[in-house]
Scaffold this active site. Structure first.
Site, PDB file in Angstrom:
ATOM      1  CE  LYS A 115      -7.000  19.879 -10.349  1.00  0.00           C
ATOM      2  NZ  LYS A 115      -6.344  20.650 -11.416  1.00  0.00           N
ATOM      3  CE  LYS A 201      -0.752   9.200 -10.785  1.00  0.00           C
ATOM      4  NZ  LYS A 201      -1.709   9.908 -11.623  1.00  0.00           N
ATOM      5  CE  LYS A 204       7.858  17.015  -3.254  1.00  0.00           C
ATOM      6  NZ  LYS A 204       8.395  18.332  -3.380  1.00  0.00           N
TER       7      LYS A 204
END
Ligand code: TRP
Length: 336
Positions: A115, A201, A204
């Site tokens: 991240k 995968k 969204k």
């Protein structure tokens, strides 16, 4: 509610609308566990603050996630479903536990590395916050504050669960057996891939065409399934990822008989992809309709739902408060 080995805790971030990837990957299992365990589920809005976000949207997304979870079958009669930030004791325990967690341990967290190096962090004005760094400690606090023994999560959370256990052990070594060491419960999670690109995968973040939303309009669901990638390149002996993904979806929808029969057709070389797709679309639409009906019912009385969420968060809070009272005593903070 007893908090014991059989207490299950899990959390989900308030992302945008739920899609079938989230549902089959986590929520379906949460629903099933309600009959076997004391379950405590949380929409973790404090965690959502660790990446750049829009404050106006956060409140809505949090409430929407609660509603979607209820629509999917989380049952307030059986489980506690609450909003993390309505139980600020999580933060107090996070602070205390952060003193039982080394800087080096947190530095080794792969999710932190991913991240903090993500494209989003390169954008102007965004910082790698201390909050992102201690994210796993807050997660440990979420679990330990309820003395939960079992934590259903995806494999990607394995390292965080290991850290939660280490924190509990370190705390217990110093202050006597107090916390239960939580175990991750890795359930068999179907690996659902994007319909538009079966090498990725279902997520969204890739864009709307890559996932099927739970409350998507029927025509749109059917279109996405219809245009799903099946075979790319020359025919080979092994099932192509796109076709395998469609089979996986059928299985995830519990359409086992249809799954078997179409698989037999596939093996016999007689399977028509149109037929496979139609069955997948029907199965998804059926689920979507069931959830949408429940959602409409919930939304017909927004005031009631708001009250219910606050009541459930109050229940969670009373358990958390008791833990904090005991922990403060153990670590040498004054009673209050
Ligand atoms: N980090 C988890 C995820 O991204 C969400 C989460 C927060 C969680 N607190 C938790 C999961 C406690 C299990 C237990 O999926």
């Amino acid at each position: 509610m007893n908090t014991n080995q059989n207490t299950v805790f899990s959390g989900i971030q308030p992302t945008s609308e739920m899609h079938f990837g989230n549902y089959f990957g986590a929520v379906k299992n949460w629903v099933a566990m309600q009959d076997k365990y004391n379950c405590i589920y949380s929409v973790v809005d404090y965690h959502a603050m660790t990446m750049p976000y829009n404050p106006k949207e956060l409140q809505n997304k949090t409430m929407n996630m609660v509603i979607d979870l209820l629509a999917c079958g989380i049952d307030p009669e059986k489980s506690i479903l609450f909003i993390q930030s309505l139980v600020p004791e999580h933060v107090e325990l996070c602070w205390i536990l952060s003193c039982f967690c080394s800087y080096g341990e947190l530095q080794r967290m792969t999710q932190f590395k991913d991240k903090s190096e993500s494209d989003q962090m390169q954008e102007k004005g965004n910082i790698v916050s201390a909050g992102l760094f201690i994210y796993p400690v807050l997660q440990a606090a979420d679990i330990l504050v309820y003395k939960a023994g079992l934590v259903p999560v995806g494999k990607d959370q394995e390292q965080h669960l290991e850290l939660s256990r280490n924190i509990a052990i370190r705390f217990n070594n110093k202050h006597g057996e107090y916390f239960r060491e939580p175990k991750a419960l890795f359930t068999e999670i179907p690996k659902l891939m994007s319909l538009a690109d079966s090498t990725k995968k279902m997520s969204k973040s890739l864009g709307d065409q890559h996932c099927v939303r739970l409350f998507e309009e029927e025509a749109s669901i059917r279109k996405k399934v219809k245009t799903a990638v099946t075979d790319i390149g020359p025919k080979s002996d092994t099932m192509s990822p796109g076709v395998a993904n469609l089979f996986e979806l059928l299985k995830a929808c519990d359409k086992i008989e249809i799954y078997q029969s179409l698989l037999n057709d596939y093996n016999a070389g007689t399977l028509k992809y149109v037929s496979l797709k139609e069955n997948v679309a029907n199965a998804l639409v059926e689920l979507s309709k069931k959830f949408s009906a429940r959602k409409a019912e919930i939304l017909s009385n927004p005031k009631a739902i708001e009250e219910q969420v606050h009541a459930m968060s109050g229940k969670a809070r009373s358990i958390a408060k008791e833990t904090i009272r005991e922990v403060r005593e153990l670590v040498g903070l004054p009673r209050y």
